[in-house]
Scaffold this active site. Sequence first.
Site, PDB file in Angstrom:
ATOM      1  N   ARG A  16       0.833  -1.202   0.000  1.00  0.00           N
ATOM      2  CA  ARG A  16       0.000   0.000   0.000  1.00  0.00           C
ATOM      3  C   ARG A  16       0.868   1.253   0.000  1.00  0.00           C
ATOM      4  O   ARG A  16       1.841   1.328   0.742  1.00  0.00           O
ATOM      5  CB  ARG A  16      -0.920   0.029   1.224  1.00  0.00           C
ATOM      6  CG  ARG A  16      -2.154   0.892   1.018  1.00  0.00           C
ATOM      7  CD  ARG A  16      -3.013   0.965   2.265  1.00  0.00           C
ATOM      8  NE  ARG A  16      -3.369  -0.338   2.816  1.00  0.00           N
ATOM      9  CZ  ARG A  16      -4.028  -0.494   3.954  1.00  0.00           C
ATOM     10  NH1 ARG A  16      -4.402   0.564   4.655  1.00  0.00           N
ATOM     11  NH2 ARG A  16      -4.331  -1.702   4.410  1.00  0.00           N
ATOM     12  N   SER A 104      -8.083   0.416   1.001  1.00  0.00           N
ATOM     13  CA  SER A 104      -8.766   0.143   2.268  1.00  0.00           C
ATOM     14  C   SER A 104      -9.400   1.414   2.819  1.00  0.00           C
ATOM     15  O   SER A 104     -10.194   2.045   2.150  1.00  0.00           O
ATOM     16  CB  SER A 104      -7.789  -0.495   3.260  1.00  0.00           C
ATOM     17  OG  SER A 104      -8.445  -0.956   4.401  1.00  0.00           O
ATOM     18  N   HIS A 105      -9.025   1.817   4.051  1.00  0.00           N
ATOM     19  CA  HIS A 105      -9.631   2.996   4.678  1.00  0.00           C
ATOM     20  C   HIS A 105      -8.696   4.199   4.616  1.00  0.00           C
ATOM     21  O   HIS A 105      -8.948   5.212   5.258  1.00  0.00           O
ATOM     22  CB  HIS A 105      -9.972   2.689   6.141  1.00  0.00           C
ATOM     23  CG  HIS A 105      -8.774   2.263   6.927  1.00  0.00           C
ATOM     24  ND1 HIS A 105      -8.309   0.969   6.899  1.00  0.00           N
ATOM     25  CD2 HIS A 105      -7.936   2.961   7.729  1.00  0.00           C
ATOM     26  CE1 HIS A 105      -7.232   0.897   7.668  1.00  0.00           C
ATOM     27  NE2 HIS A 105      -6.978   2.088   8.174  1.00  0.00           N
ATOM     28  N   LYS A 114      -4.334  -6.378  -1.692  1.00  0.00           N
ATOM     29  CA  LYS A 114      -4.475  -7.428  -0.684  1.00  0.00           C
ATOM     30  C   LYS A 114      -4.452  -8.760  -1.428  1.00  0.00           C
ATOM     31  O   LYS A 114      -5.195  -8.930  -2.395  1.00  0.00           O
ATOM     32  CB  LYS A 114      -5.785  -7.263   0.104  1.00  0.00           C
ATOM     33  CG  LYS A 114      -5.792  -6.014   0.985  1.00  0.00           C
ATOM     34  CD  LYS A 114      -7.086  -5.868   1.772  1.00  0.00           C
ATOM     35  CE  LYS A 114      -7.013  -4.634   2.679  1.00  0.00           C
ATOM     36  NZ  LYS A 114      -8.261  -4.410   3.442  1.00  0.00           N
ATOM     37  N   ASP A 237     -16.042   0.586   6.219  1.00  0.00           N
ATOM     38  CA  ASP A 237     -14.853   1.322   5.776  1.00  0.00           C
ATOM     39  C   ASP A 237     -14.786   1.297   4.249  1.00  0.00           C
ATOM     40  O   ASP A 237     -15.707   0.812   3.581  1.00  0.00           O
ATOM     41  CB  ASP A 237     -13.582   0.777   6.433  1.00  0.00           C
ATOM     42  CG  ASP A 237     -13.104  -0.534   5.827  1.00  0.00           C
ATOM     43  OD1 ASP A 237     -13.945  -1.288   5.309  1.00  0.00           O
ATOM     44  OD2 ASP A 237     -11.891  -0.812   5.882  1.00  0.00           O
ATOM     45  N   ASP A 239     -13.293  -0.376   1.918  1.00  0.00           N
ATOM     46  CA  ASP A 239     -13.433  -1.611   1.123  1.00  0.00           C
ATOM     47  C   ASP A 239     -14.332  -2.632   1.818  1.00  0.00           C
ATOM     48  O   ASP A 239     -14.353  -3.811   1.457  1.00  0.00           O
ATOM     49  CB  ASP A 239     -12.069  -2.211   0.769  1.00  0.00           C
ATOM     50  CG  ASP A 239     -11.276  -2.694   1.983  1.00  0.00           C
ATOM     51  OD1 ASP A 239     -11.501  -2.170   3.098  1.00  0.00           O
ATOM     52  OD2 ASP A 239     -10.431  -3.597   1.833  1.00  0.00           O
ATOM     53  N   ASP A 241     -14.453  -4.247   4.619  1.00  0.00           N
ATOM     54  CA  ASP A 241     -14.047  -5.416   5.412  1.00  0.00           C
ATOM     55  C   ASP A 241     -14.026  -5.090   6.904  1.00  0.00           C
ATOM     56  O   ASP A 241     -13.689  -5.940   7.725  1.00  0.00           O
ATOM     57  CB  ASP A 241     -12.707  -6.001   4.937  1.00  0.00           C
ATOM     58  CG  ASP A 241     -11.534  -5.042   5.072  1.00  0.00           C
ATOM     59  OD1 ASP A 241     -11.727  -3.898   5.544  1.00  0.00           O
ATOM     60  OD2 ASP A 241     -10.411  -5.437   4.699  1.00  0.00           O
ATOM     61  N   ARG A 242     -14.406  -3.841   7.253  1.00  0.00           N
ATOM     62  CA  ARG A 242     -14.471  -3.459   8.668  1.00  0.00           C
ATOM     63  C   ARG A 242     -15.814  -2.789   8.944  1.00  0.00           C
ATOM     64  O   ARG A 242     -16.306  -2.012   8.132  1.00  0.00           O
ATOM     65  CB  ARG A 242     -13.331  -2.497   9.026  1.00  0.00           C
ATOM     66  CG  ARG A 242     -11.966  -3.121   8.744  1.00  0.00           C
ATOM     67  CD  ARG A 242     -10.839  -2.344   9.369  1.00  0.00           C
ATOM     68  NE  ARG A 242     -10.907  -0.949   9.013  1.00  0.00           N
ATOM     69  CZ  ARG A 242     -10.494   0.048   9.806  1.00  0.00           C
ATOM     70  NH1 ARG A 242     -10.015  -0.203  10.993  1.00  0.00           N
ATOM     71  NH2 ARG A 242     -10.572   1.283   9.400  1.00  0.00           N
ATOM     72  N   HIS A 324     -12.571  -5.509  12.099  1.00  0.00           N
ATOM     73  CA  HIS A 324     -12.529  -6.736  11.299  1.00  0.00           C
ATOM     74  C   HIS A 324     -13.240  -7.825  12.096  1.00  0.00           C
ATOM     75  O   HIS A 324     -12.872  -8.106  13.235  1.00  0.00           O
ATOM     76  CB  HIS A 324     -11.082  -7.187  11.064  1.00  0.00           C
ATOM     77  CG  HIS A 324     -10.299  -6.326  10.129  1.00  0.00           C
ATOM     78  ND1 HIS A 324     -10.410  -6.432   8.759  1.00  0.00           N
ATOM     79  CD2 HIS A 324      -9.379  -5.358  10.364  1.00  0.00           C
ATOM     80  CE1 HIS A 324      -9.582  -5.560   8.190  1.00  0.00           C
ATOM     81  NE2 HIS A 324      -8.953  -4.903   9.141  1.00  0.00           N
TER      82      HIS A 324
END
Length: 459
Positions: A16, A104-105, A114, A237, A239, A241-242, A324
């Site tokens: 990232r 992501s965030h 990922k 978030d 993407d 995943d949270r 998560h």
Amino acid sequence: MTHQFHPSILREYDVRGIVGDTLSEADARALGRSYGALALAEGAKRVAVGRDGRLHSPSLEAALIDGLIGSGLDVVQVGLGPSPMLYFAVATLGVDGGIQVTGSHNPADYNGFKMLLNGRSVFGEEIKALGRRAEVADWVDGLGEITEADVIPAYLDALLRGFDGKAYRIGWDNGNGAGGEILERLLARLPGEHYTLYTEIDGTFPNHHPDPTVEANLADLKALVADKKLDFGIAFDGDADRIGAVDSEGRVIWGDQLLMVLAAPVLKELPGATIIADVKASQTLFDRIAEMGGTPLMWKTGHSLIKSKMKETGSPLAGEMSGHIFFKHEWYGFDDALYAAIRLIRAVSDSGQTLTELRSDMPPSVATPELRFPVDDSRKFAVVDEVAARLAADGATVDITDGVRVQTADGWWLLRASNTQDVLVARAESTDQAGLDRLVSAIDAQLSQSGIMRGGPIH
């Protein structure tokens, strides 16, 4: 042709960086070649690729795929969607791995990758090894094929399989993240009354930063819940995943508190099961799991590390303070905020109480947010070791699963080195403010003995 990655982008759990500064299309292509060589060496033939809604994700995805097929891997493109949709594709399409293009965030100028391969996350030392492979162009040449797959209908069906929840009035904040389209389609099929914010996928994140673990980012959701007098609110978030949540009174339900609610029906069905949470989680969570007849396990922070521990212990459910949530029970074991939201609705229904009542019944506690102390990368782990040695000499009650977590009469405090930034992270929790102040003083005292002072906010 050899390729050198900027060292800052090869992180513990993913690749990232800042697009146009530390991350480029050339990096994406080289990553495709390095991952491709690793995958083929393990007998992999076909991988899925997805992307989030950031403005540079399509061009990074194209370069990544160019590298993958140039290695001889076949690629199944699943298109725009959240990271868990890519994980679902990997679990169901008969492919050998997958890569999600996502920042992501992080802020809008970030992006990254990922990676999954042969049933595991590619993380830690394996990511560094991909960098070393690129430096010497330890690649293979081939000509893979590209196909496309629309997994959204199957993903939506899977999310709703076995749904037995009641009809609630719920607010949803997608934060302009990659989960928007799927969320809209999901809510059209869920019972209840649903009010949404920012479901349009927009990689500039014009409304607020898509990180539901920062309370300021939940302000619009709280206002929606209050204005419409809703039962609760759920946020994702960038993407998806949270997960984050608020109750009808606007109180945040933090990651460990969500896990308390989610664990109850799982333990009803699987008495004695191991429920895993990271070292940042409240002691009340571990106590509650034991009370419900489960086996609480404190483990290292980091979604790849938690997933590995779940496999090892056969755990049906795990979670992190960062939001998560990992369900192996009735699901695939990956972190999926959309699925966690569905399970939250089911768990609240199963409890016979409202989410607000469940939140009010939790033991009172006061906790710090994450306290961050800037420290040189070469020194951060050494400082934790020094603190651990001093505490051991003092006869303190210390858990060294991930950093040091110290139990005292006032509660507990934690100090650990971040895997992704040049900081030490601390947290403390007590039953009252006076106890919390004493715990924070203990952290400051230990760090000052190692020459570290608390700094300002770090992002």
